[in-house]
Structures are given as C-alpha cells and as structure tokens.
Motif scaffolding. Sequence first.
Motif, mmCIF file in Angstrom:
data_model
loop_
_atom_site.group_PDB
_atom_site.id
_atom_site.type_symbol
_atom_site.label_atom_id
_atom_site.label_comp_id
_atom_site.label_asym_id
_atom_site.label_seq_id
_atom_site.Cartn_x
_atom_site.Cartn_y
_atom_site.Cartn_z
ATOM 1 N N LYS A 85 0.819 -1.221 0.000
ATOM 2 C CA LYS A 85 0.000 0.000 0.000
ATOM 3 C C LYS A 85 0.848 1.265 0.000
ATOM 4 N N LYS B 222 -8.003 10.614 -3.480
ATOM 5 C CA LYS B 222 -7.864 9.496 -4.426
ATOM 6 C C LYS B 222 -6.388 9.149 -4.636
ATOM 7 N N ASP C 116 -5.283 7.145 -1.685
ATOM 8 C CA ASP C 116 -5.953 5.852 -1.510
ATOM 9 C C ASP C 116 -5.730 4.878 -2.663
ATOM 10 N N SER C 117 -5.238 5.352 -3.793
ATOM 11 C CA SER C 117 -5.174 4.516 -5.001
ATOM 12 C C SER C 117 -3.749 4.167 -5.419
ATOM 13 N N ARG C 118 -2.814 4.303 -4.510
ATOM 14 C CA ARG C 118 -1.412 3.913 -4.746
ATOM 15 C C ARG C 118 -0.789 4.685 -5.902
ATOM 16 N N TRP C 119 -0.988 6.008 -5.865
ATOM 17 C CA TRP C 119 -0.288 6.880 -6.805
ATOM 18 C C TRP C 119 1.076 7.289 -6.237
#
Length: 595
Positions: free
Chosen positions: A9, A337, A340-343
Amino acid sequence: MDRKDISEKYKWDLSFLYKDNQQWERDFERVKSLTNQIKQYKNKLGNDSETLLEVLNLQFTILRNIGNLYCFAKMKKDEDNNNSMYQGLTDRAEMLMTEVDMALSFIVPEILNISKDTMEDYLNLDQFSIYRHYLEQVMKKKPHILSASEESLLARTGEIANGPQNIYTMLNNADIKFPKVIDEEGNEVEITHGRFIPLMESKDRRVRKDTFKGLYDVYSQFKHTIASTLSTEVKKNVFYSRARKYNSSLEAALFQNDIPVKVYENLIETISSNLDPMHKYVSLRKEILGYEELHMYDLYTPIVEGIDLKIDYEEAKDTVVEALKPLGEDYINVVKKAFDSRWIDVYENKGKRSGAYSWGTYDSPPYILLNYHKTLDNMFTIAHEMGHSMHSYLSNKNQPYIYSGYSIFVAEVASTVNETLLTDYLLKNTDDIQIKKYILNHYLEQFRATVYRQTMFAEFEKIIHEKVEQGEPLTADNLSNIYKDLNIKYYGKDIFIDEEISVEWARIPHFYYNFYVYQYATGFSAAIALSQGIINGDKESRDAYIEFLSSGSSDYPINVLKKAGVDMTKKTPIEECVRLFNNSVDEMKNMMLTK
C-alpha cells in the motif's frame, strides 16, 4: 531496507501505465511501426492541408506513446537503480526516443517552408483549430530551426547528449557510498541522500558536523569526475545554443518557454540588491543558537528548542488534506484518491532514487516518488509534490494532449501554494507558542532555501555557462572557487563558510537540467502572491488559481500567470516576496528574543 520488505500500500501501482512488461513490449513495437510510418511523409508537408493534418495527428500519437514507454521504464528503474532489467528497458526507451526525434526532425523545417499566407489559410480551417497555438509557436522558432538534414543530424546526438546526466545519476545514486555516523541516540547510521537533511536537522551539533563532513568528504573524492560530467553538460548546452543561432545558452533555454532573459536577470539583480534580510536571518540564527561561530552545518537545525516533531506518514496525509481544503471540495477529492489509489511510492529502499518528484503521463495518474522520513520537512514534501500532481491532473483533464504539459516556468507555483497553505493551517491550528515558532522557522527556511539558495544556484549556472562561452575551462577547483564566493555573498559575514561547502555543486542534480533552478525562486514568488487571496477565502482568487492549474500550455506561461493575477516580467512579485521574508524574520526575532 529492501523494497520487498515494504507494504504494497506504500508502493505506487504502475499498472495504470502497463500491466506487465509484455504489454510494454507490444507498445514499444507499435511506436517503432508508427515511427517508420511517419518517415513516409518526408518532403510532402507542403503538398496540402490534409497531409499536414495527418502528420500532426501521427506525430502527437507517437509522442504520447513514447512518453508512456519511457515513463514506465524510468520509474521502475527509479524504484531500484540496481535492477538491470529496468536499466535495460530505460536504455531501450531512450534509444527509441532518439529514433523518434530523428524521424520527426523533418516536420518543423517543412512547416517553416510553408508560406505565411498558406499557413494562415490552414489555420482558418476548423480541423486546424486545435493546432493553432502549436503552429504559432513553431513559426516563432523560425530563426533557430535548421535545414531538415541538419535537424536530423542534431536529433542523432540525443542519446549522447543525455550522457552527462545519466553518468552523474548512476554515480550519485548507485555507486557513491557515504560513511556511517553515530546519531544523537548512539546508533550507527549510514548517511544516504534521504537521511542527509534529517541528520543535518539534528539538535546534536556533533552529529551535524560529522554528517556534513562525511558527505562532502566523499564528494571531494569524486570532484574531478563530477566536474567533468558537469563541464560536459554545460558544453552541450553551449553547443546546441550556438548551433541554433541563439545569443547565449541562457537565451536558448528560456526561449523554449517564451521567457525573456530579463526575467532571469531581474531575479538575480533583485535578490542581489536585497541580501540584507538574508544576512539578518543568518545573524538571528547565530544569536539564537548562541554560537560564537556559526557554521554551514548549523543552517538546517531548528532554532526552536523543546520541539521534536515526529510525524507518521498517515498523520501527515490527514494534515495535508485538511490544509488544502481552501482549494475546494473537487480538489480535495482528487487528493484523497491519490492517497488511496497507490499513486505514491512512500518509503526509501536500497537503490531507490533519492529525493522526491511528481511524474506521469497523459494516460496515467500523476505519480509521486517520496523517500519519507518522519519530519516536518517531509510532510511539506508531500504537500509540495501533491501540488505538482494536482497541476498535472487538472491540466490533463482540461486540455488535449498537445497542451496538457505545463511549462517548467510555472511548474513550481502549485507546489509552493500548497506549502504556503500548509504553513498557514499549522500556524492557525496550534496554541502552542513553541510549535508556532518551530513552524515559522520552517517557513523562513523555505524562503532561504527556495528564494535565496535557488537564486544562488541560478547565478552559479549563469557564471559557469558564460565561462564556457568565453572559452574558459571548468575544473573542479574553479567550480569550487566560484561556488564558495557565492556562498560568501549570499550568507554574509555572520557565518563561517566551511571549506567543504565549496564542493556542494557536485551533489546538486538540478545543474543537469539546463537553467531549471531559477524557476523555484520565480515560482515561489508567484505562489506567495497567488496564495494570499486563497488563504483569505476569496472565491475569485481560488477560481482563478484553479483555472491556472487547468490551463496546461494552452498559452505562453507568462500569459497564463498574468491571467491568474501575477506579472513575472516585473520585479514587483520578487520584491514583495523579499519584503514578506524580511517581515517574517522580524516576527521571528520578536517571538524568540522577547522575554
């Protein structure tokens, strides 16, 4: 720490770009095919509007896809510079980029051979509306564009031209090893790029001194090699500027973004005329720390005692979200986002590229590379890089591919606005006077490091390019002498300029970015001006700023900033920024020295 030991994560998910290497290979072959296809249009661009339109569409399809290939390979390599597979993919992507540059090199010269009247007729056609600004930019370059054969020859030098930076990057990130020091808790700690600043912030002066000397002693061992790479980089810039008939390498670098040379000169002149606030800050630091002699390794340690902020990454995330709320709900939803979205690639691991950056493509999220340590400075780095990413996200969302990439001249504005909002939030949300002093100290350090220090870097770049243009050599010794003299000028008489700092130029990767660093200072100045209205809750200021973030390169960067309310062709934004710094130094002095 090995990369395999880090939780998934906290690693970026590059599958948004390519699910696997096989998909990358298919795109690689596709780009090669399209590159061969576009070569068939050579000597045909002047035939008719349809041919020109086909070539423009195909050109930007190729560029969009080669961008994906290179970005994926390079970011995988940045995860671990010792990974030979992605070293190989990066090399192949770079070679293909050179091939693409060669294949596309006929386009601009042939466009310039189209008569002005014919081009005007084309631009009046609806199907050319998307290309109007691009073609106007091309026509402006006419005095500096060579024949098709000469352009092709220059394009062939692309891979060689990347040599100095590539060699320096591998030396700096993969080969150079720094010694271990004993930290303030008695633990043996290896100096790394990521740990250097946290160690330099130590309250223990012995730790700072050992770290400072340990790092620069290593760079001194390699200074002749690094001087050679830097000298070659500068010679490359001078070669290209002369090949394209510019008056100087500085003019050539700024021309690409339509930035007048006067903007660069204004910055150095204005800051050089306003060094007193910087010298006053150094004097205040010396007085507060109580040292008979202030050294360069004393510049990073906080001057507020009793504060030991250790900020976990999760806490830092939540704080950044709260601080950025003045930018509106839509902005915040994208920030969440990203988290939370593994950027984001969060933690340091063996072989990972040092520092931090935001990068991606039109077809991917705007990724962020961090090397997070539990410091206030690293929390500010999150806010900083998120500014870049949000700028990219909004530009990509609101502009076609051709205008999605914003100019490097405005690249540091969004990052600095975010840092300013975070500072304001932290100052307003604590009643602890010691923490307020600590944050104000950090704010002053932002000014010192971003306005004064980056201007010093900019002046260094200007000097070394001018010396090469005048036929003078760049050796390790004269680079060090130039750099030491600039430190004396910018930091003043109240600090001892340690001999080790003379070789600091050897650890600055931005000197391989062709006159990039001045934009940190101009961007900071513009951001300070823009952020004031946002902080005050002015909806028009916020909306104008979001529009700025959404503009990409749809207009010249100077104009994009003017529309947002800041004119960087004048000295005023820089002068106002320096005035704010001076006032903040006085505020800090009153807080620290008033009983």
